[in-house]
Design a protein around this motif. Structure first.
Motif, PDB file in Angstrom:
ATOM      1  N   CYS A 500       0.763  -1.188   0.063  1.00 38.87           N
ATOM      2  CA  CYS A 500      -0.081   0.139  -0.137  1.00 38.87           C
ATOM      3  C   CYS A 500       0.572   1.328  -0.056  1.00 38.87           C
ATOM      4  O   CYS A 500       1.460   1.557   0.904  1.00 38.87           O
ATOM      5  N   PRO A 501       0.967   2.015  -1.034  1.00 44.18           N
ATOM      6  CA  PRO A 501       1.603   3.327  -1.228  1.00 44.18           C
ATOM      7  C   PRO A 501       1.108   4.450  -0.304  1.00 44.18           C
ATOM      8  O   PRO A 501       1.876   5.333  -0.051  1.00 44.18           O
ATOM      9  N   TYR A 502      -0.047   4.164   0.463  1.00 48.92           N
ATOM     10  CA  TYR A 502      -0.731   5.276   0.986  1.00 48.92           C
ATOM     11  C   TYR A 502      -0.519   5.059   2.634  1.00 48.92           C
ATOM     12  O   TYR A 502      -0.995   5.966   3.480  1.00 48.92           O
ATOM     13  N   ALA A 503       0.165   3.988   3.153  1.00 47.15           N
ATOM     14  CA  ALA A 503       0.327   3.595   4.255  1.00 47.15           C
ATOM     15  C   ALA A 503       1.722   3.913   4.884  1.00 47.15           C
ATOM     16  O   ALA A 503       2.811   3.701   4.366  1.00 47.15           O
ATOM     17  N   ALA A 504       1.803   4.717   5.986  1.00 49.02           N
ATOM     18  CA  ALA A 504       2.867   4.956   6.736  1.00 49.02           C
ATOM     19  C   ALA A 504       3.225   3.840   7.713  1.00 49.02           C
ATOM     20  O   ALA A 504       4.539   3.539   7.907  1.00 49.02           O
ATOM     21  N   GLU A 505       1.977   3.376   8.241  1.00 48.78           N
ATOM     22  CA  GLU A 505       2.239   2.248   9.442  1.00 48.78           C
ATOM     23  C   GLU A 505       0.982   1.400   9.393  1.00 48.78           C
ATOM     24  O   GLU A 505      -0.101   1.999   9.087  1.00 48.78           O
ATOM     25  N   LEU A 506       1.304   0.164   9.717  1.00 48.72           N
ATOM     26  CA  LEU A 506       0.034  -0.613  10.120  1.00 48.72           C
ATOM     27  C   LEU A 506       0.198  -1.163  11.565  1.00 48.72           C
ATOM     28  O   LEU A 506       1.474  -1.920  11.766  1.00 48.72           O
ATOM     29  N   ILE A 507      -0.559  -0.663  12.441  1.00 50.97           N
ATOM     30  CA  ILE A 507      -0.341  -1.218  13.914  1.00 50.97           C
ATOM     31  C   ILE A 507      -1.398  -2.525  13.889  1.00 50.97           C
ATOM     32  O   ILE A 507      -2.515  -2.139  14.022  1.00 50.97           O
ATOM     33  N   VAL A 508      -0.988  -3.742  14.051  1.00 50.42           N
ATOM     34  CA  VAL A 508      -1.556  -4.889  14.078  1.00 50.42           C
ATOM     35  C   VAL A 508      -1.760  -5.436  15.701  1.00 50.42           C
ATOM     36  O   VAL A 508      -1.004  -5.219  16.305  1.00 50.42           O
ATOM     37  N   TYR A 509      -3.205  -5.596  16.088  1.00 46.44           N
ATOM     38  CA  TYR A 509      -3.311  -6.106  17.317  1.00 46.44           C
ATOM     39  C   TYR A 509      -4.411  -7.219  17.552  1.00 46.44           C
ATOM     40  O   TYR A 509      -5.087  -7.264  16.696  1.00 46.44           O
ATOM     41  N   GLY A 510      -4.177  -8.000  18.502  1.00 45.73           N
ATOM     42  CA  GLY A 510      -5.205  -9.235  18.746  1.00 45.73           C
ATOM     43  C   GLY A 510      -4.643  -9.959  19.848  1.00 45.73           C
ATOM     44  O   GLY A 510      -5.290 -11.327  20.110  1.00 45.73           O
ATOM     45  N   GLU A 511      -3.985  -9.402  20.813  1.00 44.43           N
ATOM     46  CA  GLU A 511      -3.517 -10.062  22.061  1.00 44.43           C
ATOM     47  C   GLU A 511      -5.102 -10.540  22.812  1.00 44.43           C
ATOM     48  O   GLU A 511      -5.688  -9.762  23.045  1.00 44.43           O
ATOM     49  N   THR A 512      -5.145 -12.097  23.036  1.00 42.78           N
ATOM     50  CA  THR A 512      -6.294 -12.781  23.694  1.00 42.78           C
ATOM     51  C   THR A 512      -7.337 -12.475  22.886  1.00 42.78           C
ATOM     52  O   THR A 512      -8.505 -12.810  23.624  1.00 42.78           O
ATOM     53  N   VAL A 517      -7.090  -7.215  14.429  1.00 47.92           N
ATOM     54  CA  VAL A 517      -7.424  -5.885  13.864  1.00 47.92           C
ATOM     55  C   VAL A 517      -6.415  -5.008  13.733  1.00 47.92           C
ATOM     56  O   VAL A 517      -5.310  -5.383  14.060  1.00 47.92           O
ATOM     57  N   ALA A 518      -6.480  -3.781  13.129  1.00 42.85           N
ATOM     58  CA  ALA A 518      -5.245  -3.149  12.802  1.00 42.85           C
ATOM     59  C   ALA A 518      -5.730  -1.548  12.635  1.00 42.85           C
ATOM     60  O   ALA A 518      -6.687  -1.174  12.291  1.00 42.85           O
ATOM     61  N   ASP A 587       5.048   9.010  18.889  1.00 41.41           N
ATOM     62  CA  ASP A 587       4.639   7.832  18.218  1.00 41.41           C
ATOM     63  C   ASP A 587       5.748   6.827  17.686  1.00 41.41           C
ATOM     64  O   ASP A 587       5.809   5.950  17.289  1.00 41.41           O
ATOM     65  N   LEU A 588       6.889   7.602  17.199  1.00 47.21           N
ATOM     66  CA  LEU A 588       7.831   6.980  16.567  1.00 47.21           C
ATOM     67  C   LEU A 588       9.095   7.360  17.167  1.00 47.21           C
ATOM     68  O   LEU A 588       9.274   8.287  17.981  1.00 47.21           O
ATOM     69  N   THR A 589      10.119   6.543  17.101  1.00 46.62           N
ATOM     70  CA  THR A 589      11.522   6.750  17.796  1.00 46.62           C
ATOM     71  C   THR A 589      12.171   7.650  16.688  1.00 46.62           C
ATOM     72  O   THR A 589      11.896   7.861  15.624  1.00 46.62           O
ATOM     73  N   PRO A 590      13.381   8.331  17.167  1.00 44.52           N
ATOM     74  CA  PRO A 590      13.866   9.311  16.238  1.00 44.52           C
ATOM     75  C   PRO A 590      14.638   8.473  14.887  1.00 44.52           C
ATOM     76  O   PRO A 590      14.845   9.223  14.129  1.00 44.52           O
ATOM     77  N   SER A 591      14.803   7.415  15.091  1.00 44.99           N
ATOM     78  CA  SER A 591      15.166   6.444  14.051  1.00 44.99           C
ATOM     79  C   SER A 591      13.901   6.040  13.213  1.00 44.99           C
ATOM     80  O   SER A 591      13.990   5.032  12.351  1.00 44.99           O
ATOM     81  N   MET A 592      12.746   6.630  13.351  1.00 51.14           N
ATOM     82  CA  MET A 592      11.547   6.193  12.857  1.00 51.14           C
ATOM     83  C   MET A 592      10.995   4.693  12.766  1.00 51.14           C
ATOM     84  O   MET A 592      10.094   4.142  12.063  1.00 51.14           O
ATOM     85  N   LYS A 593      11.155   4.133  14.151  1.00 52.01           N
ATOM     86  CA  LYS A 593      10.674   2.934  14.410  1.00 52.01           C
ATOM     87  C   LYS A 593       9.343   3.157  15.070  1.00 52.01           C
ATOM     88  O   LYS A 593       9.350   4.311  15.885  1.00 52.01           O
ATOM     89  N   LEU A 594       8.437   2.250  14.985  1.00 54.17           N
ATOM     90  CA  LEU A 594       7.250   2.679  15.493  1.00 54.17           C
ATOM     91  C   LEU A 594       7.234   2.247  17.047  1.00 54.17           C
ATOM     92  O   LEU A 594       7.874   1.392  17.486  1.00 54.17           O
ATOM     93  N   ARG A 595       6.579   3.040  17.959  1.00 51.81           N
ATOM     94  CA  ARG A 595       6.815   3.074  19.465  1.00 51.81           C
ATOM     95  C   ARG A 595       5.380   2.130  19.774  1.00 51.81           C
ATOM     96  O   ARG A 595       4.310   2.863  20.004  1.00 51.81           O
ATOM     97  N   ARG A 596       5.175   0.948  19.503  1.00 54.29           N
ATOM     98  CA  ARG A 596       4.201   0.012  19.567  1.00 54.29           C
ATOM     99  C   ARG A 596       3.303   0.478  20.599  1.00 54.29           C
ATOM    100  O   ARG A 596       2.217   0.611  20.628  1.00 54.29           O
TER     101      ARG A 596
END
Length: 612
Positions: A500-512, A517-518, A587-596
């Motif tokens: 997807c060229p329009y997505a910067a990030e996808l946060i996937v969740y489903g614990e228990t 979902v995302a 939301d992101l670290t300075p190295s552009m990683k997601l702070r999940r």
């Protein structure tokens, strides 16, 4: 402890054991070897200035002498609080020349965080970029009794506590006039085991920990990379990476070792223009840069449509056929070679010109890169060498070699690096590049390093039949659904961003939960360009995110993603975040990683609503 697989390549130490005693010695040797060779380029007004190794070394020596004049002793800490710029590099090498250790602080860190790092590291001097950074220290000055001086890069000192960089240099030159060898003697006194830096983890969760890295860790990483012949003395490296991040800092150790030229400009918004202007041969970046470049080119061609789009698709398709054949160890057919020559002349060479036209390699690290994005770049004629390492390993542990790479992997271990996979899938590393421990954190050190020197990375992965390492996800990010199935959210996100060229990030969740979902974070640039063409011109990002037309487009890409996932991994519902994720908002670290963890906490209600 039992292990599932161990690397067999860790005994290759040719040339590595004979490395320099310190990073400071690397620079001293480089100045002596090629004094007139170009060392660095940096922005000055509207153009670029250039300095030789001799000119650079002379100024580093003066600044180092200035630090000695301020009372800095061997292995004491000097903190750098600045964005990526030429003066950061000068200051870092000056700290090392003085026999001290650099504490790195991201300029986006808030005042409370800056005070914690400066106090925790025991930094005696802070070199700050401007008044805004100095204000952070002034705000918490009462909590920093050991901080003797602040040196400001852009600005003048107002008293003896805050002095200008030029003043520091002046003090240094006065000391050198009295004692010409004061800095050289400091450099000669540095031993490999002496502390070279304390780098604070960017903290995707919890309080940042100070990683203690001796000179030997940095000289090892530099020598190991040099042994792979990825870079040569004729290369021009464009360095924009945050220098408070290990990925950026290891490039500084490499520069004097190999003698290549480095152009420095930390302004992210100027990356595209700088590539065209500088025409570098090597660029290291986080995956988000490659994802954005890929998305921007693909969407631009989609908007043009017609014969241009068909020609583009044909050319990239031919490039992909060649790339896949080479990956399979096969020679492209004569007809395919002819097609490829035509495709390259008409289209692919023009795409490469967007990156300067001279790139030999991109180097990707810091987060997973989707294999399809990596293969797309290979198809257009620019190989992306994906690697892997952590702050705790002085950045470098694995990399794909030129002519010996597998997309979707981070390559083989560096010479001198050992790897094991524990029974639970965690990657364990041992090498001369591994930290000595976390500063003031004995319990955290004991949890990360065992008695035999094996470092627990916190990443899950496996080694394939060729010895290439595949990263599955962060151990702490893996979750189990209520059906008992494990899901690796980062791997799913990397695949989606490749689709997807329009997505910067996808946060996937489903614990228990019964299903996953995302949340979809939009890339403001590409989605706005799409919106302009689809009846949403001049709309805000929030309005675009809430529009049903946007949702329909994103839903199509989620459906495509689900076809590539196992049933228990598939995204059953999603929502679109109505603003861009950023470093500034946490939301992101300075190295552009997601702070999940932070993002999941911020959007807990939105996620919960997807289950109702």
């Amino acid at each position: 402890m039992a292990f599932l697989r161990e690397s067999e390549e860790h005994t290759d130490l040719d040339g590595i054991e004979k490395r320099a005693t310190s990073v400071a010695q690397l620079l001293l040797d480089r100045v002596a070897a090629t004094p007139n060779g170009e060392a660095f380029r940096f922005r000055k007004d509207t153009g670029w200035d250039s300095v030789s190794w001799q000119r650079f070394g002379d100024r580093v020596e003066a600044l180092a002498a200035g630090l000695v004049a301020l009372g800095i002793e061997a292995e004491e800490r000097v903190a750098l609080l600045s964005a990526t710029r030429y003066e950061w590099v000068l200051a870092d090498f000056a700290v090392l020349y003085a026999g001290a250790a650099t504490t790195t602080v991201y300029p986006t860190t808030n005042a409370r965080g800056v005070a914690f790092i400066v106090a925790d590291s025991g930094s005696r001097v802070v070199i700050a970029e401007d008044d805004g950074q100095v204000d952070k220290l002034v705000e918490h000055r009462a909590e920093l009794p050991d901080l003797r001086h602040v040196v400001i890069i852009d600005g003048a000192g107002d008293d003896d506590w805050v002095i200008g960089l030029d003043d520091l240099e002046r003090r240094g030159r006065e000391l050198l006039a009295e004692s010409a060898d004061v800095v050289t003697e400091r450099v000669r006194g540095i031993r490999p085991e002496h502390l070279g830096s304390i780098m604070y983890t960017s903290g995707t969760t919890g309080t940042p920990k100070g990683v203690r890295l001796p000179h030997s860790a940095w000289t090892y990483s530099a020598a190991a990379i040099d042994a792979l012949h990825v870079l040569g003395p004729d290369d021009l490296n464009f360095l924009w990476l945050p220098l408070s991040h290990a990925f950026g800092k290891v490039m500084l150790a490499l520069a004097p070792l190999i003698g290549f030229r480095t152009a420095i400009d930390g302004k992210v918004e100027r990356i595209a223009d700088n590539l065209v202007e500088l025409r570098p041969t090597i660029v290291a970046a986080a995956p988000r840069i490659f994802e954005k470049a890929h998305a921007r080119i693909e969407t631009a061609m989609a908007e043009k449509g017609g014969i241009e789009k068909r020609l583009f698709d044909w050319a990239v398709g031919v490039g992909l056929k060649v790339s896949r054949a080479e990956q399979a160890g096969q020679q492209p057919s004569r007809l395919l070679r002819i097609e490829h020559a035509v495709a390259d002349r008409l289209v692919l060479s023009k795409i490469r010109e967007r990156f300067g036209g001279r790139l030999r390699y991109f180097v990707s690290a810091a987060a997973p890169l989707d294999r399809d994005v990596a293969q797309w770049f290979d198809a257009i004629g620019v190989t992306v060498l994906e690697g892997y390492g952590l702050t705790e390993t002085a950045a470098a542990s694995f990399i794909n070699r030129p002519g010996e790479y597998r997309f979707g992997t981070v390559g083989r271990p560096f010479p001198g690096t050992e790897v094991r996979i524990a029974e639970d899938g965690e990657i364990l590393l041992r090498s001369p590049g591994v930290m000595t421990g976390y500063h003031n954190r004995p319990e955290a050190t004991a949890a990360a390093l065992d008695e035999y020197g094996w470092f627990r990375t916190g990443d899950i992965g496996r080694i394939d039949d060729g010895g290439f390492l595949l990263i599955t996800d962060r151990k702490k990010d893996l979750y189990k659904t209520s059906q008992g199935k494990y899901v690796a959210p980062s791997a799913i996100a990397a695949t989606f961003k490749g689709l997807c060229p329009y997505a910067a990030e996808l946060i996937v969740y489903g614990e228990t939960r019964p299903y996953s979902v995302a949340l979809v974070a939009l890339d403001a640039q590409t989605i706005t360009e799409w919106a302009d063409q689809h009846g949403l011109a001049r709309s805000s990002l929030a309005d675009i995110a809430h529009d049903e037309r946007t949702r329909a487009v994103i839903a199509g890409y989620v459906d495509r993603l689900n076809t590539q996932l196992d049933r228990w991994e598939q995204i059953k519902k999603f929502d679109i975040i109505d603003h861009e994720l950023s470093v500034e908002s946490g939301d992101l670290t300075p190295s552009m990683k997601l702070r999940r963890k932070a993002v999941l906490e911020s959007f807990a209600d939105d996620i919960d609503a997807l289950y109702h």
